[in-house]
Design a protein around this motif. Structure first.
Motif, PDB file in Angstrom:
ATOM      1  N   ARG A 103       0.828  -1.212   0.000  1.00 11.73           N
ATOM      2  CA  ARG A 103       0.000   0.000   0.000  1.00 11.73           C
ATOM      3  C   ARG A 103       0.864   1.264   0.000  1.00 11.73           C
ATOM      4  O   ARG A 103       0.518   2.256  -0.644  1.00 11.73           O
ATOM      5  N   LEU A 104       1.976   1.201   0.697  1.00 11.44           N
ATOM      6  CA  LEU A 104       2.897   2.342   0.665  1.00 11.44           C
ATOM      7  C   LEU A 104       3.501   2.509  -0.725  1.00 11.44           C
ATOM      8  O   LEU A 104       3.717   3.631  -1.190  1.00 11.44           O
ATOM      9  N   GLY A 105       3.759   1.375  -1.389  1.00 11.81           N
ATOM     10  CA  GLY A 105       4.237   1.455  -2.764  1.00 11.81           C
ATOM     11  C   GLY A 105       3.205   2.077  -3.680  1.00 11.81           C
ATOM     12  O   GLY A 105       3.538   2.910  -4.542  1.00 11.81           O
ATOM     13  N   ASP A 106       1.941   1.711  -3.488  1.00 10.14           N
ATOM     14  CA  ASP A 106       0.876   2.314  -4.288  1.00 10.14           C
ATOM     15  C   ASP A 106       0.765   3.815  -4.038  1.00 10.14           C
ATOM     16  O   ASP A 106       0.377   4.576  -4.935  1.00 10.14           O
ATOM     17  N   ALA A 107       1.113   4.243  -2.820  1.00  4.90           N
ATOM     18  CA  ALA A 107       1.084   5.672  -2.493  1.00  4.90           C
ATOM     19  C   ALA A 107       2.297   6.417  -3.035  1.00  4.90           C
ATOM     20  O   ALA A 107       2.360   7.646  -2.914  1.00  4.90           O
ATOM     21  N   GLY A 108       3.251   5.684  -3.596  1.00  6.63           N
ATOM     22  CA  GLY A 108       4.398   6.331  -4.228  1.00  6.63           C
ATOM     23  C   GLY A 108       5.598   6.543  -3.334  1.00  6.63           C
ATOM     24  O   GLY A 108       6.533   7.241  -3.727  1.00  6.63           O
ATOM     25  N   VAL A 109       5.610   5.915  -2.151  1.00  8.35           N
ATOM     26  CA  VAL A 109       6.704   6.179  -1.207  1.00  8.35           C
ATOM     27  C   VAL A 109       8.048   5.732  -1.772  1.00  8.35           C
ATOM     28  O   VAL A 109       9.028   6.482  -1.760  1.00  8.35           O
ATOM     29  N   PHE A 110       8.137   4.515  -2.271  1.00 11.08           N
ATOM     30  CA  PHE A 110       9.430   3.970  -2.688  1.00 11.08           C
ATOM     31  C   PHE A 110       9.859   4.470  -4.059  1.00 11.08           C
ATOM     32  O   PHE A 110      11.052   4.487  -4.373  1.00 11.08           O
ATOM     33  N   ALA A 111       8.896   4.904  -4.859  1.00  8.16           N
ATOM     34  CA  ALA A 111       9.238   5.499  -6.154  1.00  8.16           C
ATOM     35  C   ALA A 111      10.013   6.800  -5.991  1.00  8.16           C
ATOM     36  O   ALA A 111      10.695   7.241  -6.922  1.00  8.16           O
ATOM     37  N   LEU A 112       9.926   7.416  -4.797  1.00 10.17           N
ATOM     38  CA  LEU A 112      10.631   8.668  -4.564  1.00 10.17           C
ATOM     39  C   LEU A 112      12.140   8.515  -4.656  1.00 10.17           C
ATOM     40  O   LEU A 112      12.852   9.498  -4.890  1.00 10.17           O
ATOM     41  N   ALA A 113      12.646   7.305  -4.453  1.00 11.35           N
ATOM     42  CA  ALA A 113      14.096   7.069  -4.451  1.00 11.35           C
ATOM     43  C   ALA A 113      14.590   6.463  -5.755  1.00 11.35           C
ATOM     44  O   ALA A 113      15.786   6.210  -5.888  1.00 11.35           O
ATOM     45  N   VAL A 114      13.697   6.210  -6.706  1.00 11.29           N
ATOM     46  CA  VAL A 114      14.064   5.526  -7.946  1.00 11.29           C
ATOM     47  C   VAL A 114      13.949   6.487  -9.121  1.00 11.29           C
ATOM     48  O   VAL A 114      12.933   7.174  -9.267  1.00 11.29           O
ATOM     49  N   PRO A 115      14.965   6.558  -9.984  1.00 10.38           N
ATOM     50  CA  PRO A 115      14.891   7.456 -11.140  1.00 10.38           C
ATOM     51  C   PRO A 115      13.756   7.091 -12.091  1.00 10.38           C
ATOM     52  O   PRO A 115      13.301   5.938 -12.138  1.00 10.38           O
ATOM     53  N   GLU A 116      13.343   8.066 -12.871  1.00 17.28           N
ATOM     54  CA  GLU A 116      12.243   7.857 -13.805  1.00 17.28           C
ATOM     55  C   GLU A 116      12.567   6.777 -14.832  1.00 17.28           C
ATOM     56  O   GLU A 116      11.670   6.075 -15.297  1.00 17.28           O
ATOM     57  N   ALA A 117      13.852   6.644 -15.190  1.00 22.77           N
ATOM     58  CA  ALA A 117      14.240   5.643 -16.187  1.00 22.77           C
ATOM     59  C   ALA A 117      13.908   4.224 -15.746  1.00 22.77           C
ATOM     60  O   ALA A 117      13.827   3.318 -16.584  1.00 22.77           O
ATOM     61  N   TYR A 118      13.700   4.027 -14.459  1.00 17.91           N
ATOM     62  CA  TYR A 118      13.407   2.700 -13.934  1.00 17.91           C
ATOM     63  C   TYR A 118      11.994   2.617 -13.339  1.00 17.91           C
ATOM     64  O   TYR A 118      11.702   1.722 -12.555  1.00 17.91           O
ATOM     65  N   GLY A 119      11.136   3.544 -13.683  1.00 20.32           N
ATOM     66  CA  GLY A 119       9.759   3.478 -13.225  1.00 20.32           C
ATOM     67  C   GLY A 119       9.463   4.275 -11.968  1.00 20.32           C
ATOM     68  O   GLY A 119       8.358   4.200 -11.437  1.00 20.32           O
ATOM     69  N   GLY A 120      10.429   5.048 -11.481  1.00 18.73           N
ATOM     70  CA  GLY A 120      10.213   5.865 -10.298  1.00 18.73           C
ATOM     71  C   GLY A 120       9.913   7.306 -10.648  1.00 18.73           C
ATOM     72  O   GLY A 120       9.657   7.648 -11.810  1.00 18.73           O
ATOM     73  N   VAL A 121       9.958   8.159  -9.646  1.00 18.67           N
ATOM     74  CA  VAL A 121       9.730   9.592  -9.850  1.00 18.67           C
ATOM     75  C   VAL A 121      10.859  10.414  -9.233  1.00 18.67           C
ATOM     76  O   VAL A 121      10.773  11.625  -9.158  1.00 18.67           O
ATOM     77  N   GLY A 122      11.912   9.752  -8.794  1.00 21.04           N
ATOM     78  CA  GLY A 122      12.946  10.410  -8.006  1.00 21.04           C
ATOM     79  C   GLY A 122      14.217  10.671  -8.779  1.00 21.04           C
ATOM     80  O   GLY A 122      14.252  10.526 -10.006  1.00 21.04           O
ATOM     81  N   PRO A 123      15.225  11.034  -8.000  1.00 19.83           N
ATOM     82  CA  PRO A 123      15.200  11.152  -6.540  1.00 19.83           C
ATOM     83  C   PRO A 123      14.561  12.463  -6.071  1.00 19.83           C
ATOM     84  O   PRO A 123      14.836  13.527  -6.614  1.00 19.83           O
ATOM     85  N   LEU A 124      13.715  12.344  -5.055  1.00 22.77           N
ATOM     86  CA  LEU A 124      13.026  13.499  -4.467  1.00 22.77           C
ATOM     87  C   LEU A 124      13.273  13.484  -2.954  1.00 22.77           C
ATOM     88  O   LEU A 124      12.466  12.963  -2.186  1.00 22.77           O
ATOM     89  N   PRO A 125      14.386  14.047  -2.500  1.00 25.96           N
ATOM     90  CA  PRO A 125      14.751  13.933  -1.078  1.00 25.96           C
ATOM     91  C   PRO A 125      13.768  14.602  -0.118  1.00 25.96           C
ATOM     92  O   PRO A 125      13.539  14.091   0.979  1.00 25.96           O
ATOM     93  N   VAL A 126      13.193  15.736  -0.501  1.00 23.26           N
ATOM     94  CA  VAL A 126      12.276  16.414   0.425  1.00 23.26           C
ATOM     95  C   VAL A 126      11.041  15.548   0.661  1.00 23.26           C
ATOM     96  O   VAL A 126      10.610  15.345   1.805  1.00 23.26           O
ATOM     97  N   GLU A 127      10.469  15.031  -0.411  1.00 27.58           N
ATOM     98  CA  GLU A 127       9.303  14.162  -0.266  1.00 27.58           C
ATOM     99  C   GLU A 127       9.674  12.866   0.468  1.00 27.58           C
ATOM    100  O   GLU A 127       8.855  12.315   1.222  1.00 27.58           O
ATOM    101  N   THR A 128      10.892  12.389   0.254  1.00 22.82           N
ATOM    102  CA  THR A 128      11.349  11.209   0.985  1.00 22.82           C
ATOM    103  C   THR A 128      11.390  11.486   2.480  1.00 22.82           C
ATOM    104  O   THR A 128      11.001  10.637   3.298  1.00 22.82           O
ATOM    105  N   ALA A 129      11.853  12.667   2.855  1.00 22.35           N
ATOM    106  CA  ALA A 129      11.872  13.037   4.274  1.00 22.35           C
ATOM    107  C   ALA A 129      10.456  13.090   4.840  1.00 22.35           C
ATOM    108  O   ALA A 129      10.198  12.587   5.939  1.00 22.35           O
TER     109      ALA A 129
END
Length: 355
Positions: free
Chosen positions: A46-72
């Motif tokens: 459920r946290l993955g569906d909310a986008g938590v872990f995508a914050l640390a993964v670059p867009e080239a690999y299916g993420g939206v990160g890195p976004l350190p502020v949102e990660t914090a």
């Protein structure tokens, strides 16, 4: 400089708080500590569906990160609710694999981003233990300039937090990436792990303080709430000050990391095709000395503040504070391991002094 969270970032934090409040994390923690990882993995999804872990993964690999502020923002909420599992390690693996490149990045980063892959890791200079390796889908180790996938979780070791078990990964495993890029990626991953752990420690301390304030308002002595006593007020005020002083250091480190991520070319590498790291693959995630010192300052401040909150909570809850029947015990047991994980206070202070 605007040093405030945006409306979208605050709403993201509130949505995670609502999700985790409804998840009954104390029950999830008890199951996790007993070896039943099912409820924890469901929550992880459920946290993955909310986008938590995508914050640390670059867009080239299916993420939206890195976004350190949102990660914090996310990790503070996960720390406040004591979410079990290798949260900091999985987020750090996003930086490690993205920087190292190779087939391991192609294989594991999309799963990390979606929340379907749980990853633990060990890095040189941070101790031999991989938290929650028995629950992880993969355990990565870095020795020298070689990134390896451990063949197994290894044997468990004693931990102060029963819901955060420690393992020495089995030795061996074929390298999945090699070269200078692995060293650079490992340094960046260590900083990301320390940063995420600082945010988890801050959230843990905030929950300990909240629960303690609520308790001293209802517990009475001599016909009045114990929270009305001056000594209790001073102890709580000192605890609050420690947490509030740590918060700007955490978000200051996030701004430093975000500035690096926004440099031209950062995160621009496409997934590599070979098992060897491509030349320069780690350049996008390398951490500058200034950003590393900012992370260390945040880590020592948040870790010490969270541990001080645990000591305050234990004392002011009196004889019930240490009992396992009280949900608070899970936060109490977590505060010190978070303080020491991914950089002890002394190591972090030395790094701050070194600049």
């Amino acid at each position: 400089m605007r040093f405030l969270l945006t409306d979208e970032q605050r709403e993201f934090g509130r949505s995670l708080d609502a999700l985790l409040t409804a998840a009954d994390t104390p029950a999830v923690l008890r199951a996790w500590a007993a070896g039943d990882h099912g409820p924890g993995r469901d929550l992880w999804g459920r946290l993955g569906d909310a986008g938590v872990f995508a914050l640390a993964v670059p867009e080239a690999y299916g993420g939206v990160g890195p976004l350190p502020v949102e990660t914090a923002v996310a990790c503070v909420e996960l720390g406040r609710h004591a979410v079990p599992g290798p949260v900091a390690e999985t987020l750090a693996a996003g930086a490690l694999l993205a920087g190292a490149g190779g087939t391991a990045a192609d294989e594991w980063l999309p799963g990390i981003a979606s929340g379907t892959a749980v990853v633990s890791l060990t890095l040189e200079g941070y101790g031999p233990y991989a938290p929650d390796a028995d629950a992880a889908d993969a355990v990565f180790t870095v020795t020298g300039d070689a990134l390896r996938l451990a063949p197994g979780p290894g044997e468990p070791s004693a931990s102060a937090d029963p819901a955060r078990r420690l393992f020495r990964p089995e030795p061996g495993g074929a390298p999945v990436a090699k070269g200078p890029a692995v060293r650079a990626a490992a340094r960046a991953a260590g900083d990301r792990a320390a940063f995420a752990t600082a945010a988890l420690a801050l959230g843990c301390g905030e929950e300990l303080l909240r629960a303690t304030v609520a308790y001293v308002k209802q517990r009475t002595q001599f016909g009045v709430p114990v929270g009305s006593f001056q000594a209790v007020k001073h102890r709580l005020a000192d605890t609050l000050l420690g947490l509030e002083f740590a918060r700007p250091l955490l978000y200051g480190a996030a701004v430093e990391l975000a500035s690096e991520s926004s440099r031209p070319g950062a995160g621009a590498e496409a997934p590599a095709e070979s098992a060897e790291a491509s030349p320069g693959a780690g350049a996008a995630v390398a951490t500058s000395p200034g950003a590393g010192a900012a992370v260390a300052a945040a880590k020592v401040a948040a870790g010490e503040a969270g541990y001080a909150a645990a000591r305050t909570a234990l004392q002011l809850h009196g004889a019930i504070g240490y009992t396992e029947e009280l949900d608070l015990a899970w936060w109490l047991r977590r505060a010190r391991p978070l303080r020491d994980a991914w950089g002890t206070p002394s190591a972090c202070r030395a790094r701050v002094l070194a600049g």
